[in-house]
Design an enzyme around this catalytic site. Structure first.
Site, mmCIF file in Angstrom:
data_model
loop_
_atom_site.group_PDB
_atom_site.id
_atom_site.type_symbol
_atom_site.label_atom_id
_atom_site.label_comp_id
_atom_site.label_asym_id
_atom_site.label_seq_id
_atom_site.Cartn_x
_atom_site.Cartn_y
_atom_site.Cartn_z
ATOM 1 N N LYS A 6 0.819 -1.221 0.000
ATOM 2 C CA LYS A 6 0.000 0.000 0.000
ATOM 3 C C LYS A 6 0.846 1.261 0.000
ATOM 4 O O LYS A 6 2.033 1.237 0.331
ATOM 5 C CB LYS A 6 -0.976 -0.039 1.173
ATOM 6 C CG LYS A 6 -2.069 -1.055 0.878
ATOM 7 C CD LYS A 6 -3.391 -0.767 1.491
ATOM 8 C CE LYS A 6 -4.444 -1.689 0.894
ATOM 9 N NZ LYS A 6 -5.466 -2.068 1.848
ATOM 10 N N ARG A 29 -4.077 -10.161 4.234
ATOM 11 C CA ARG A 29 -4.358 -10.119 2.791
ATOM 12 C C ARG A 29 -3.089 -9.654 2.095
ATOM 13 O O ARG A 29 -2.667 -8.511 2.284
ATOM 14 C CB ARG A 29 -5.518 -9.153 2.566
ATOM 15 C CG ARG A 29 -6.014 -9.061 1.134
ATOM 16 C CD ARG A 29 -7.163 -8.058 1.045
ATOM 17 N NE ARG A 29 -7.703 -8.006 -0.302
ATOM 18 C CZ ARG A 29 -7.170 -7.283 -1.275
ATOM 19 N NH1 ARG A 29 -6.092 -6.562 -1.063
ATOM 20 N NH2 ARG A 29 -7.718 -7.287 -2.480
HETATM 21 N N1 HH2 Z 1 -7.405 -3.533 0.090
HETATM 22 C C1 HH2 Z 1 -7.623 -3.548 -1.250
HETATM 23 C C2 HH2 Z 1 -8.713 -4.228 -1.783
HETATM 24 N N2 HH2 Z 1 -9.550 -4.915 -0.994
HETATM 25 N N3 HH2 Z 1 -10.184 -5.659 1.145
HETATM 26 C C3 HH2 Z 1 -9.992 -5.670 2.471
HETATM 27 N N4 HH2 Z 1 -10.829 -6.357 3.270
HETATM 28 N N5 HH2 Z 1 -8.960 -5.001 3.063
HETATM 29 C C4 HH2 Z 1 -8.070 -4.280 2.323
HETATM 30 O O1 HH2 Z 1 -7.148 -3.673 2.922
HETATM 31 C C5 HH2 Z 1 -8.250 -4.235 0.899
HETATM 32 C C6 HH2 Z 1 -9.342 -4.946 0.331
HETATM 33 C C7 HH2 Z 1 -6.685 -2.825 -2.164
HETATM 34 O O2 HH2 Z 1 -5.701 -3.692 -2.702
HETATM 35 P P1 HH2 Z 1 -5.757 -4.349 -4.166
HETATM 36 O O3 HH2 Z 1 -6.902 -5.297 -4.277
HETATM 37 O O4 HH2 Z 1 -4.439 -4.937 -4.491
HETATM 38 O O5 HH2 Z 1 -5.931 -3.118 -5.138
HETATM 39 P P2 HH2 Z 1 -7.139 -2.624 -6.035
HETATM 40 O O6 HH2 Z 1 -8.246 -2.198 -5.107
HETATM 41 O O7 HH2 Z 1 -6.552 -1.478 -6.806
HETATM 42 O O8 HH2 Z 1 -7.575 -3.772 -6.906
#
Ligand code: HH2
Length: 290
Positions: A212, A246
């Site tokens: 992040k 995660r």
């Molecule tokens: N962070 C992201 C997406 N989903 N869900 C939970 N429960 N907690 C988190 O911290 C969280 C999440 C963001 O990461 P990522 O899926 O890699 O990115 P993007 O939203 O750009 O697909």
């Protein structure tokens, strides 16, 4: 929990796994490395108003399902024992995913869709209620917390009360401080440093710190070089008993946790408590071997 982003635009790996075959190959790799849960996301949720400009565009239900379901269905057949989570804010997508064999709904809006509670309550599946404030598109603008730890904890308690009032039993709920969602770097760090305030609510806690932007802000590392910093965040999640972490980098995170836990196991062993009270300097002064 290994992240499987079936998106063209996720902040760290958008487009890498967006074809069905790429996604399945990556899912197999993460399961083979030891991931217990895979989190399938077909809509990026990077928040707007900060480093991600106007943030992710909302994906219509049909598009999200078209990306998600072929991968989910194939994965369900290939890995019947894996726990498959679906990262969605939309009740219609959650319903379709549960019908296709998903086990868990990861809702970053914590029941923002008024239909979501009924879908989850009827299926009996677990749900992650992640903390965030305001609209995704502007979440990183005008951030105000007087006491981020106390306020996130109180708002998570409210989210649990709302969920249980809508028919979702406590036993189905996981919490999440929502690192990076409407928080400054310092606030993300404070939430990790005081994660015990959230675990004290008595529900399993999920932590998503992987790659992040707060890791980038502390270290200056670009998004593809944030594994070491992400592991430091993982250490704090582990220290306070996060139930689920995660992560994008499954083998590296599991190796990190294996050693962390092996060391932690020595702390809970039969060590003489007087040794801790004396401290390392006393031991040196007494001529103990270094
Ligand atoms: N962070 C992201 C997406 N989903 N869900 C939970 N429960 N907690 C988190 O911290 C969280 C999440 C963001 O990461 P990522 O899926 O890699 O990115 P993007 O939203 O750009 O697909």
């Amino acid at each position: 929990m290994g992240v499987l982003n079936i998106t063209p635009d996720s902040f760290s790996d958008g487009g890498r796994w967006s074809s069905r075959d790429q996604a399945l190959a990556h899912a197999r790799e993460m399961l083979a490395a030891g991931a217990e849960i895979l989190d399938l996301g077909a809509e990026s949720t990077r928040p707007g108003g900060g480093v991600y400009g106007s943030g992710a565009a909302t994906v219509p239900v049909e598009e999200e399902c078209a990306r998600l379901l072929p991968v989910l269905i194939a994965l369900r057949a290939a890995a019947p024992d894996a726990i498959l989570s679906v990262d969605t804010r939309k009740a219609a997508v959650a319903a379709a995913a549960l019908a296709a064999g998903a086990d868990l709904i990861n809702d970053i809006s914590a029941l923002g869709d008024p239909e979501m509670a009924a879908v989850v309550a009827n299926s009996g599946c677990p749900i992650v209620l992640m903390h965030s404030r305001g609209e995704l598109a502007a979440m990183q603008r005008d951030i105000h917390f007087a006491d981020v730890v106390a306020e996130v904890r109180a708002e998570q308690a409210t989210a649990v009360a709302r969920a249980t009032a809508s028919g979702i039993p406590r036993s189905q709920i996981l919490l999440d401080p929502g690192l990076g969602f409407g928080k400054t770097t310092e606030q993300n760090l404070a939430l990790l440093a005081h994660l015990d305030a959230l675990t004290a609510l008595g529900l399993p806690v999920l932590v998503g710190a992987s790659r992040k932007s707060f890791v980038g802000q502390v270290t200056g590392a670009p998004v593809d070089r944030r594994l070491p910093g992400s592991l430091a965040a993982l250490a704090w999640a582990a220290r306070f008993g996060a139930a689920v972490v995660r992560v994008h980098d499954v083998p590296e995170s599991l190796q990190f946790l294996a050693v962390w836990q092996a060391i932690a196991g020595q702390r809970s062993g039969a060590r003489d408590p007087r040794a801790d009270a004396a401290g390392p300097q006393s031991a040196v002064a007494a001529g103990a071997p270094a």
